[in-house]
Design an enzyme around this catalytic site. Structure first.
Site, mmCIF file in Angstrom:
data_model
loop_
_atom_site.group_PDB
_atom_site.id
_atom_site.type_symbol
_atom_site.label_atom_id
_atom_site.label_comp_id
_atom_site.label_asym_id
_atom_site.label_seq_id
_atom_site.Cartn_x
_atom_site.Cartn_y
_atom_site.Cartn_z
ATOM 1 N N GLU A 1 33.896 42.721 41.786
ATOM 2 C CA GLU A 1 34.522 41.439 42.117
ATOM 3 C C GLU A 1 34.068 40.989 43.502
ATOM 4 O OE1 GLU A 1 38.455 40.786 39.892
ATOM 5 O OE2 GLU A 1 38.906 42.124 41.545
ATOM 6 N N GLU B 1 42.231 42.512 47.522
ATOM 7 C CA GLU B 1 43.424 42.025 48.231
ATOM 8 C C GLU B 1 44.207 43.196 48.823
ATOM 9 O OE1 GLU B 1 44.924 39.590 45.031
ATOM 10 O OE2 GLU B 1 43.217 38.247 45.327
ATOM 11 N N SER C 1 36.984 34.352 39.551
ATOM 12 C CA SER C 1 36.946 33.003 38.972
ATOM 13 C C SER C 1 36.388 32.962 37.545
ATOM 14 C CB SER C 1 36.170 32.039 39.885
ATOM 15 O OG SER C 1 36.831 31.907 41.126
ATOM 16 N N GLY D 1 39.527 33.753 43.206
ATOM 17 C CA GLY D 1 40.483 32.674 43.438
ATOM 18 C C GLY D 1 39.878 31.429 44.063
ATOM 19 N N HIS E 1 41.811 46.930 44.560
ATOM 20 C CA HIS E 1 41.541 45.488 44.532
ATOM 21 C C HIS E 1 41.295 45.010 45.964
ATOM 22 C CE1 HIS E 1 42.063 41.198 44.075
ATOM 23 N NE2 HIS E 1 41.832 41.368 42.787
ATOM 24 N N ASN F 1 44.991 40.178 35.489
ATOM 25 C CA ASN F 1 45.678 40.671 36.691
ATOM 26 C C ASN F 1 46.579 39.540 37.178
ATOM 27 O OD1 ASN F 1 46.436 41.511 39.239
ATOM 28 N ND2 ASN F 1 44.381 41.369 40.126
ATOM 29 N N TRP F 2 47.886 39.705 36.941
ATOM 30 C CA TRP F 2 48.812 38.619 37.301
ATOM 31 C C TRP F 2 49.090 38.556 38.792
ATOM 32 C CZ3 TRP F 2 53.281 37.953 33.151
ATOM 33 C CH2 TRP F 2 52.704 37.510 31.949
ATOM 34 N N LYS F 3 48.653 39.579 39.532
ATOM 35 C CA LYS F 3 48.934 39.634 40.984
ATOM 36 C C LYS F 3 50.446 39.458 41.198
ATOM 37 C CE LYS F 3 44.228 38.176 41.751
ATOM 38 N NZ LYS F 3 43.230 37.528 42.587
HETATM 39 P P1 PGA Z 1 40.530 35.191 39.943
HETATM 40 O O1 PGA Z 1 40.950 36.678 40.405
HETATM 41 O O2 PGA Z 1 40.165 35.286 38.486
HETATM 42 O O3 PGA Z 1 41.778 34.368 40.173
HETATM 43 O O4 PGA Z 1 39.403 34.791 40.795
HETATM 44 C C1 PGA Z 1 40.245 37.795 39.950
HETATM 45 C C2 PGA Z 1 40.830 39.044 40.536
HETATM 46 O O5 PGA Z 1 41.192 39.044 41.719
HETATM 47 O O6 PGA Z 1 40.964 40.063 39.830
#
Ligand code: PGA
Length: 248
Positions: free
Chosen positions: A164, A96, A209, A170, A94, A11-13
């Protein structure tokens, strides 16, 4: 053959650009070598079409979708639009987006339904906050999210669940295997209770992470069928070892 193939999704966000698509070639090469592992990358919307052109066998996906087929929804993208550019996978819910765009379980459910109806592999994300875990409510919170976010009917597309924990995203803090095992077992039980035999075939990914140095241990946890990877998916150097860890 294993009941469920491993699935590793990057997931490149809101990261990456056209130049970053050069990372796809070594990722595709690693995916070919890791027989039995499915590999996908979800770049921002603007990079989906050029990424598909350079995917070389890995699946390209989107990080969100609108629930409606078309209409007055400024700034949004429909499942049919994603299908037209040959995306194969969609992430919905997600944390976020749940936090920044105030997406409710019902909104996530509607998006998942739209994506599944178009035949997408659809990853529905769930996960508790640090405060909820500290209060001993992690399983209860995730069970509630599942109940509200997963669409009822079986569709064309493949439903995937990603667990998650918000506090692990992150942050470099990864959930310990025992906690991942407890949560994935609870998710599996909820899926079987809700969908019967089909629930045994739904893949459950861990995210938060995931890195080269913890991936192998996480992939060995029962009912961990792969990973949703953020930061470590941005370069092949970090992502390829995770694909290899899933290969075992
Ligand atoms: P991360 O993000 O691997 O940077 O913790 C995971 C995600 O949000 O899908």
């Amino acid at each position: 053959m294993a009941l469920r193939r491993k699935l590793i999704v990057g997931n490149w966000k809101m990261n990456g650009n056209l130049a970053a698509l050069a990372e796809l070639a070594p990722i595709a090469e690693a995916a070919r070598a890791a027989a039995g592992v499915d590999v996908a990358v979800c770049p921002p919307f603007t990079l989906i079409a050029p990424a598909v052109a350079r995917a070389n066998g890995i699946a390209i996906g989107a990080q969100d979708v609108h629930a409606a087929a078309s209409g007055a929804h400024t700034g949004c993208v429909s499942a049919a639009m994603l299908k037209e550019v040959h995306a194969q996978l969609v992430i919905v819910g997600h944390s976020e987006r749940r936090a920044e765009q105030q997406e409710s379980d019902a909104a996530v459910c509607a998006k998942a339904q739209a994506a599944l109806a178009e035949g997408f592999q659809t990853i529905v994300c769930v996960g508790e906050s640090a405060a909820e875990r500290e209060a001993g409510r992690a399983v209860e919170v995730v069970s509630g999210q599942l109940a509200g976010s997963l669409p009822e009917e079986a569709h064309e597309g493949e439903l995937v669940v990603a667990y998650e924990p918000i506090w692990a995203i992150g942050t470099g803090k990864v959930a310990i295997p025992a906690d991942v095992a407890e949560m994935h077992a609870a998710i599996r039980a909820a899926l079987v209770q809700r969908f019967g035999e089909r629930g045994t075939r739904i893949r459950i990914l861990y995210g938060g992470s995931v890195k080269a140095d913890n991936a192998a241990e996480l992939m060995r946890v029962p009912d961990v069928d792969g990973a949703l990877v953020g930061g470590a998916s941005l370069t092949a150097a970090q992502f390829v070892p995770i694909v290899e860890a899933a290969h075992g």
